[in-house]
Design a protein around this motif. Structure first.
Motif, short mmCIF file in Angstrom:
data_model
loop_
_atom_site.label_atom_id
_atom_site.label_comp_id
_atom_site.label_asym_id
_atom_site.label_seq_id
_atom_site.Cartn_x
_atom_site.Cartn_y
_atom_site.Cartn_z
N THR A 184 5.34 -97.06 2.74
CA THR A 184 6.05 -95.90 2.17
C THR A 184 5.16 -95.16 1.18
O THR A 184 5.10 -93.91 1.18
CB THR A 184 7.34 -96.38 1.48
OG1 THR A 184 8.19 -96.97 2.48
CG2 THR A 184 8.09 -95.22 0.83
N LEU A 185 4.44 -95.91 0.34
CA LEU A 185 3.53 -95.26 -0.62
C LEU A 185 2.46 -94.47 0.11
O LEU A 185 2.14 -93.33 -0.26
CB LEU A 185 2.87 -96.32 -1.51
CG LEU A 185 3.72 -96.88 -2.63
CD1 LEU A 185 3.00 -98.05 -3.29
CD2 LEU A 185 4.04 -95.81 -3.67
N LEU A 186 1.90 -95.07 1.17
CA LEU A 186 0.85 -94.36 1.91
C LEU A 186 1.41 -93.11 2.57
O LEU A 186 0.76 -92.07 2.58
CB LEU A 186 0.23 -95.30 2.96
CG LEU A 186 -0.69 -96.38 2.37
CD1 LEU A 186 -1.02 -97.44 3.42
CD2 LEU A 186 -1.97 -95.76 1.82
N GLU A 187 2.63 -93.19 3.09
CA GLU A 187 3.23 -91.99 3.69
C GLU A 187 3.42 -90.89 2.64
O GLU A 187 3.19 -89.70 2.91
CB GLU A 187 4.55 -92.32 4.37
CG GLU A 187 5.14 -91.10 5.08
CD GLU A 187 6.40 -91.41 5.85
OE1 GLU A 187 6.59 -92.57 6.27
OE2 GLU A 187 7.20 -90.48 6.02
N LEU A 188 3.86 -91.29 1.44
CA LEU A 188 4.01 -90.30 0.36
C LEU A 188 2.66 -89.66 0.01
O LEU A 188 2.59 -88.47 -0.32
CB LEU A 188 4.59 -90.97 -0.88
CG LEU A 188 6.09 -91.23 -0.87
CD1 LEU A 188 6.47 -92.22 -1.97
CD2 LEU A 188 6.86 -89.93 -1.05
N CYS A 189 1.60 -90.47 0.08
CA CYS A 189 0.29 -90.01 -0.39
C CYS A 189 -0.49 -89.21 0.67
O CYS A 189 -1.24 -88.31 0.31
CB CYS A 189 -0.55 -91.19 -0.87
SG CYS A 189 0.08 -91.91 -2.42
N ARG A 190 -0.32 -89.55 1.94
CA ARG A 190 -1.12 -88.84 2.96
C ARG A 190 -0.28 -88.25 4.08
O ARG A 190 -0.80 -87.74 5.08
CB ARG A 190 -2.24 -89.74 3.53
CG ARG A 190 -1.82 -91.11 4.05
CD ARG A 190 -1.49 -91.17 5.49
NE ARG A 190 -1.35 -92.57 5.93
CZ ARG A 190 -0.18 -93.10 6.28
NH1 ARG A 190 0.93 -92.39 6.20
NH2 ARG A 190 -0.12 -94.34 6.70
N GLY A 191 1.04 -88.32 3.95
CA GLY A 191 1.91 -87.81 4.99
C GLY A 191 2.01 -88.79 6.15
O GLY A 191 1.48 -89.89 6.08
N ARG A 192 2.72 -88.38 7.20
CA ARG A 192 2.90 -89.25 8.36
C ARG A 192 1.68 -89.17 9.27
O ARG A 192 1.07 -88.12 9.39
CB ARG A 192 4.13 -88.83 9.16
CG ARG A 192 5.42 -89.19 8.45
CD ARG A 192 6.62 -88.90 9.32
NE ARG A 192 7.78 -89.53 8.73
CZ ARG A 192 8.63 -90.30 9.41
NH1 ARG A 192 8.44 -90.50 10.70
NH2 ARG A 192 9.65 -90.83 8.81
N ILE A 193 1.36 -90.31 9.90
CA ILE A 193 0.29 -90.26 10.91
C ILE A 193 0.83 -90.73 12.25
O ILE A 193 1.91 -91.25 12.34
CB ILE A 193 -0.94 -91.12 10.52
CG1 ILE A 193 -0.56 -92.55 10.16
CG2 ILE A 193 -1.68 -90.48 9.36
CD1 ILE A 193 -1.76 -93.45 9.94
#
Ligand SMILES: O=C(O)C(=O)C[C@]1(C(=O)O)C=C[C@@H](O)C=C1
Length: 92
Positions: free
Chosen positions: A83-92
């Protein structure tokens, strides 16, 4: 932080819960602030990498972060890191 337990005080359960919830709200404010700070720092890394010809995403680095959260917090830690990574770089 207080170390007294409810048994050691004359506080009512309602007062104990209200005080603990105030602490939780304060902690959540700090956590949200830290997440926003993380997002800003992550944006610097991503923009710098893109500007120098790289990709927005670094999967090796993400594996390190996922492992770190999993080691500290177990399986839910992995979900938190995702979730943190999605907040930081968006969805991949
Ligand atoms: O560390 C990096 O290389 C970043 O770009 C930061 C970050 C992160 O938010 O932690 C964001 C995107 C990458 O896929 C990996 C990690």
């Amino acid at each position: 932080m207080s170390t007294t337990t409810p048994e050691e005080t004359t506080e009512t359960p309602e007062a104990t819960i209200a005080a603990a919830r105030e602490r939780i709200d304060a902690l959540d404010d700090r956590i949200i602030g830290l997440v926003q700070e993380r997002m800003a720092v992550s944006a610097v890394v991503q923009q710098t990498r893109i500007a120098s010809g790289g990709r927005r995403v670094s999967l090796n680095r993400e594996m390190e972060i996922l492992a770190r959260y999993r080691d500290a917090l177990g399986r839910p830690g992995t979900a938190l890191a995702m979730t943190l990574l999605e907040l930081c770089r968006g969805r991949i």
